[in-house]
Design a protein around this motif. Structure first.
Motif, PDB file in Angstrom:
ATOM      1  N   LEU A   1       4.486   3.772  -8.962  1.00  0.00           N
ATOM      2  CA  LEU A   1       3.170   4.357  -8.683  1.00  0.00           C
ATOM      3  C   LEU A   1       2.421   4.760  -9.950  1.00  0.00           C
ATOM      4  O   LEU A   1       1.629   5.701  -9.938  1.00  0.00           O
ATOM      5  CB  LEU A   1       3.301   5.568  -7.744  1.00  0.00           C
ATOM      6  CG  LEU A   1       3.990   5.295  -6.404  1.00  0.00           C
ATOM      7  CD1 LEU A   1       4.121   6.586  -5.603  1.00  0.00           C
ATOM      8  CD2 LEU A   1       3.244   4.257  -5.605  1.00  0.00           C
TER       9      LEU A   1
ATOM     10  N   SER B   1       6.034  -0.289  -8.580  1.00  0.00           N
ATOM     11  CA  SER B   1       6.860   0.471  -7.648  1.00  0.00           C
ATOM     12  C   SER B   1       6.993   1.944  -8.012  1.00  0.00           C
ATOM     13  O   SER B   1       7.364   2.756  -7.163  1.00  0.00           O
ATOM     14  CB  SER B   1       8.258  -0.158  -7.554  1.00  0.00           C
ATOM     15  OG  SER B   1       8.876  -0.187  -8.840  1.00  0.00           O
TER      16      SER B   1
ATOM     17  N   VAL C   1      -0.557   9.703  -8.333  1.00  0.00           N
ATOM     18  CA  VAL C   1      -1.473   9.229  -7.296  1.00  0.00           C
ATOM     19  C   VAL C   1      -2.729  10.091  -7.260  1.00  0.00           C
ATOM     20  O   VAL C   1      -3.856   9.583  -7.188  1.00  0.00           O
ATOM     21  CB  VAL C   1      -0.771   9.229  -5.923  1.00  0.00           C
ATOM     22  CG1 VAL C   1      -1.770   8.951  -4.804  1.00  0.00           C
ATOM     23  CG2 VAL C   1       0.346   8.192  -5.894  1.00  0.00           C
TER      24      VAL C   1
ATOM     25  N   TYR D   1       5.492   3.871   1.006  1.00  0.00           N
ATOM     26  CA  TYR D   1       6.302   4.705   0.114  1.00  0.00           C
ATOM     27  C   TYR D   1       6.478   6.135   0.645  1.00  0.00           C
ATOM     28  O   TYR D   1       7.222   6.918   0.043  1.00  0.00           O
ATOM     29  CB  TYR D   1       5.658   4.758  -1.273  1.00  0.00           C
ATOM     30  CG  TYR D   1       5.693   3.443  -2.004  1.00  0.00           C
ATOM     31  CD1 TYR D   1       6.642   3.191  -2.983  1.00  0.00           C
ATOM     32  CD2 TYR D   1       4.778   2.433  -1.697  1.00  0.00           C
ATOM     33  CE1 TYR D   1       6.674   1.974  -3.649  1.00  0.00           C
ATOM     34  CE2 TYR D   1       4.800   1.219  -2.355  1.00  0.00           C
ATOM     35  CZ  TYR D   1       5.755   0.992  -3.328  1.00  0.00           C
ATOM     36  OH  TYR D   1       5.789  -0.211  -3.984  1.00  0.00           O
TER      37      TYR D   1
ATOM     38  N   VAL E   1      -0.835  -0.414  -4.216  1.00  0.00           N
ATOM     39  CA  VAL E   1       0.156  -0.083  -5.240  1.00  0.00           C
ATOM     40  C   VAL E   1       0.430  -1.317  -6.091  1.00  0.00           C
ATOM     41  O   VAL E   1       0.709  -2.400  -5.567  1.00  0.00           O
ATOM     42  CB  VAL E   1       1.460   0.424  -4.589  1.00  0.00           C
ATOM     43  CG1 VAL E   1       2.488   0.769  -5.655  1.00  0.00           C
ATOM     44  CG2 VAL E   1       1.172   1.631  -3.699  1.00  0.00           C
TER      45      VAL E   1
ATOM     46  N   VAL F   1      -2.189   2.684  -9.130  1.00  0.00           N
ATOM     47  CA  VAL F   1      -2.642   2.559  -7.747  1.00  0.00           C
ATOM     48  C   VAL F   1      -4.160   2.414  -7.767  1.00  0.00           C
ATOM     49  O   VAL F   1      -4.832   2.904  -8.688  1.00  0.00           O
ATOM     50  CB  VAL F   1      -2.224   3.770  -6.878  1.00  0.00           C
ATOM     51  CG1 VAL F   1      -0.714   3.894  -6.818  1.00  0.00           C
ATOM     52  CG2 VAL F   1      -2.846   5.057  -7.406  1.00  0.00           C
TER      53      VAL F   1
ATOM     54  N   ASP G   1       0.834  -1.202   0.000  1.00  0.00           N
ATOM     55  CA  ASP G   1       0.000   0.000   0.000  1.00  0.00           C
ATOM     56  C   ASP G   1       0.867   1.250   0.000  1.00  0.00           C
ATOM     57  O   ASP G   1       2.092   1.191   0.185  1.00  0.00           O
ATOM     58  CB  ASP G   1      -0.973   0.015   1.190  1.00  0.00           C
ATOM     59  CG  ASP G   1      -0.260  -0.011   2.535  1.00  0.00           C
ATOM     60  OD1 ASP G   1       0.432   0.977   2.857  1.00  0.00           O
ATOM     61  OD2 ASP G   1      -0.394  -1.011   3.263  1.00  0.00           O
ATOM     62  N   LEU G   2       0.236   2.398  -0.161  1.00  0.00           N
ATOM     63  CA  LEU G   2       0.966   3.657  -0.342  1.00  0.00           C
ATOM     64  C   LEU G   2       1.725   4.077   0.912  1.00  0.00           C
ATOM     65  O   LEU G   2       2.733   4.790   0.805  1.00  0.00           O
ATOM     66  CB  LEU G   2      -0.023   4.754  -0.744  1.00  0.00           C
ATOM     67  CG  LEU G   2       0.561   6.116  -1.109  1.00  0.00           C
ATOM     68  CD1 LEU G   2       1.514   6.004  -2.293  1.00  0.00           C
ATOM     69  CD2 LEU G   2      -0.557   7.108  -1.429  1.00  0.00           C
TER      70      LEU G   2
END
Length: 444
Positions: free
Chosen positions: A170, A168, A137, A123, A165, A173, A119-120
């Motif tokens: 992004l 990687s 995003v 990151y 995600v 998403v 998940d975000l």
């Protein structure tokens, strides 16, 4: 027929004939997870939900099992979450759910696709994820929310943990977790669900747990906090309440009661500030998710700005009075001294001259006198003591003509012969500077 003897996608009913808000309560088949699945592994666990990664017994495809505890969730609430999750799956930025709900001894379960990159929240490091990734995003999450709003639904829990995600960088998403989703216009005790702290809109906190009408403006607020967090790595405030000085200053600027935005927003361009004003406006009726797409082609960060450093410096500042956005007490003169230092640094330099200019020392005498401006008096090379900038003297001008705000301060000074070399704090009594020698002088 065993519900897992078929491909999950093949077991889906005709979505075109299903009414979007018609939640059908039906019997659920009982399944023993150990017999139907293999390689079961726990991914996440919450108050009433557990997420497992697994494979079907005779298939290689990986699935996510979302297990909702029976003791904390009613069957009606489970079917509402599953129904909305499945019906919204047609959007490319909403996680896909399969039509295969079942029940175990302790949980209600349905299956979803796997997000290979988590998940975000994983990151969001120091300084955020960068402007380009934040725009990606924002574009995808706002599109998913706009689709939900077009169907008359409000997500109510847009947080980094609920944005999955799929690569990687992004580029893909998807929005997930529809346990708090409700129809727009419904009234509910919002203290019992949805996000908390910085992600909670101010009208929810002001309701004090009473039922209020839900609408897209709640998701717009959460999206605004999400954008700020993606760019800086941390939320803009602890809570959207008047007791929080950071939110109080933002609310004053957003409603045009203050001339300047808070310090931590200084790294943002005017275009992004305008977008955030639309998303994070204190008045719910002024928020709108669909505005995001119009601002994606413009720069969001000031060139060379460090969003994380701006947020940290703002957290260390003295509390601000949101009514006039002016520092309190002696902070006024401290800010004025800082403004003088910045002016000397930006306007004066040695130039290209190879010779080092002759210097004298200028001192700030910290004698308290809060109603007088600064005055600089000079001396010749033969005088034993350096010139001083002191607060104790007869006022020569009316301070009311100057606007002392955190961003727009001015003092009467002349910088024609000053050359800022360095700043050193040699004690609590004075601060020292250097200036270029020209002649005996008195500057005001």
């Amino acid at each position: 027929m065993d519900p897992f003897s078929l491909n999950l996608a093949e077991a889906e009913p005709d979505a075109a004939t299903a009414r979007f808000h018609d939640i059908q309560m039906q019997g659920l088949p009982y399944v023993e997870v150990e017999r139907e699945f293999r390689d079961v592994r726990l991914l996440a666990s919450g108050w009433y939900t557990k997420i497992f990664l697994a494979r079907q017994r005779f298939r290689e495809d990986k699935l996510v099992l979302k297990c909702i505890q029976k003791g904390t969730t009613s069957k009606e609430d489970f079917f509402r979450e599953f129904h909305y999750s499945y019906q919204l799956s047609q959007h490319p930025n909403i996680v896909k759910s399969f039509y295969s709900p079942f029940v175990t001894r302790t949980s209600y379960v349905f299956t979803e696709e796997v997000a290979p990159c988590g998940d975000l929240s994983q990151y969001l490091r120091r300084g955020g994820i960068g402007e380009a990734a934040s725009k990606r995003v924002a574009e995808q999450v706002s599109a998913a929310l706009a689709f939900m709003h077009s169907k008359g639904l409000v997500h109510r829990d847009v947080t980094p943990e609920n944005i999955l995600v799929f690569d990687s960088q992004l580029h893909v998403v998807k929005l997930s977790d529809f346990g708090s989703t409700r129809r727009a216009g419904e009234g509910e005790d919002l203290a019992a669900g949805g996000p908390v702290a910085a992600w909670t809109p101010p009208e929810v906190r002001q309701a004090g747990g009473e039922a209020i009408c839900m609408g897209p403006w709640q998701d717009a607020w959460a999206l605004g906090v999400l954008l700020f967090t993606c760019l800086t790595g941390r939320p803009p405030w602890s809570a959207a309440h008047i007791s929080d000085p950071h939110y109080r200053w933002w609310a004053a600027w957003a409603t045009h009661s203050a001339r300047r935005p808070p310090h931590k927003f200084r790294c943002f361009t005017p275009r992004l500030l305008r977008l955030l004003r639309h998303l994070l406006h204190p008045l719910p009726e002024k928020r709108c998710v669909t505005d995001v797409a119009k601002y994606l082609s413009y720069p969001w960060l000031v060139h060379g700005a460090d969003p994380y450093q701006a947020a940290v410096e703002d957290a260390l500042r003295d509390p601000i009075d949101a009514q006039n956005t002016k520092p309190r007490g002696v902070t006024l003169f401290k800010a004025a001294e800082k403004k003088v230092r910045e002016a000397l640094r930006s306007h004066l330099c040695y130039g290209n001259s190879p010779q080092k200019p002759h210097r004298k020392t200028v001192r700030f005498d910290d004698t308290p006198d809060d109603n007088t401006p600064y005055q600089v008096t000079g001396c010749s090379d033969k005088e034993p003591s350096p010139p001083t900038i002191s607060r104790k003297f007869t006022p020569i001008c009316d301070l009311s003509s100057f606007d002392f705000t955190p961003y727009d301060m001015s003092l009467p000074y002349d910088t024609d012969t000053f050359d800022f070399i360095h700043y050193e704090d040699s004690g609590s009594s004075y601060e020292s500077y250097d200036y270029e020698d020209s002649s005996d002088f008195t500057y005001v």
